[in-house]
Write a protein that holds these residues in place. Sequence first.
Motif, PDB file in Angstrom:
ATOM      1  N   LEU A   1      -2.081  -7.807  -9.735  1.00 55.66           N
ATOM      2  CA  LEU A   1      -1.757  -6.517 -10.328  1.00 55.66           C
ATOM      3  C   LEU A   1      -2.020  -6.579 -11.830  1.00 55.66           C
TER       4      LEU A   1
ATOM      5  N   LEU B   1      -4.642  -2.565  -8.832  1.00 60.50           N
ATOM      6  CA  LEU B   1      -4.474  -3.642  -7.871  1.00 60.50           C
ATOM      7  C   LEU B   1      -5.879  -4.027  -7.430  1.00 60.50           C
TER       8      LEU B   1
ATOM      9  N   LEU C   1       8.275  -0.306 -13.241  1.00 60.99           N
ATOM     10  CA  LEU C   1       7.396  -1.378 -12.789  1.00 60.99           C
ATOM     11  C   LEU C   1       7.118  -2.368 -13.925  1.00 60.99           C
TER      12      LEU C   1
ATOM     13  N   ARG D   1       7.053   0.898  -4.315  1.00 61.29           N
ATOM     14  CA  ARG D   1       6.674   0.038  -3.192  1.00 61.29           C
ATOM     15  C   ARG D   1       5.640   0.718  -2.293  1.00 61.29           C
TER      16      ARG D   1
ATOM     17  N   LEU E   1       2.271   0.653  -4.026  1.00 56.88           N
ATOM     18  CA  LEU E   1       1.705  -0.694  -4.068  1.00 56.88           C
ATOM     19  C   LEU E   1       1.210  -1.132  -2.688  1.00 56.88           C
TER      20      LEU E   1
ATOM     21  N   ALA F   1      -0.827  -4.279  -1.556  1.00 51.54           N
ATOM     22  CA  ALA F   1       0.024  -5.263  -2.221  1.00 51.54           C
ATOM     23  C   ALA F   1       0.969  -5.915  -1.231  1.00 51.54           C
TER      24      ALA F   1
END
Length: 230
Positions: free
Chosen positions: A139, A150, A165, A205, A208, A213
């Motif tokens: 990241l 990402l 974040l 979340r 990501l 991620a």
Amino acid sequence: MKRILLVEDELEIAELERDYLEINDMEVVIERNGAKGLERALGDDFDLIILDIMLPDMSGFDICRSIRAEKEVPILLVSARKEDIDKVRGLGLGADDYITKPFSPSELVARVKAHLARYERLVKSNKGTQNELLEVRNLTLDLDGRKAFLEDQEIIFTTKEFDLLIFLAKRPNRVWNKEQLFEQIWGMQAAGDVSTVVVHIRKIREKLESHGADAEMIETIWGAGYRFNL
């Protein structure tokens, strides 16, 4: 003097909020109609917008979405509805905060001041000539450009999602409880309402993970808080 746009259809409430804000050296413009409020928000310059969700002619959610598509001005949503789903929806549309009625005018002033101060620091930090990058795992966070990548995919975060974040990524492998995160990111004590932290963590979340991620990059430590894992 900071300029505040207040979109509120109940005149008594609007005037009370205006009086408290003006006592604190802010200029307040009141719009009691959603369509006019949206037009004013997009056509004029304000330092912060206070937006009631339940307006007679159009939804505050729709107004919030339209404003956020054009501007990065801080938006505080106000509503008598206390359901978490409304908070999730409002914050997901890019609002910076969600306040449920009834609330004290002094609480409103405190939140407005906190968001104005944080936004002013953000603007100042973006005036540098060379962007500062934070690279954690796969990241990459452009701290000055306010962008996240990402691998080679850009992920779009709202202002507060990005702030949260960054805060966690700069302090990995440490557990932070919801009250601590609320105070650090929103600039005020949680006063028992930390659901906004939960909503923002969930949205971060989701974004990501939708880009591939690791699901445990931000881990929930049950009964303790959240940890960003290296």
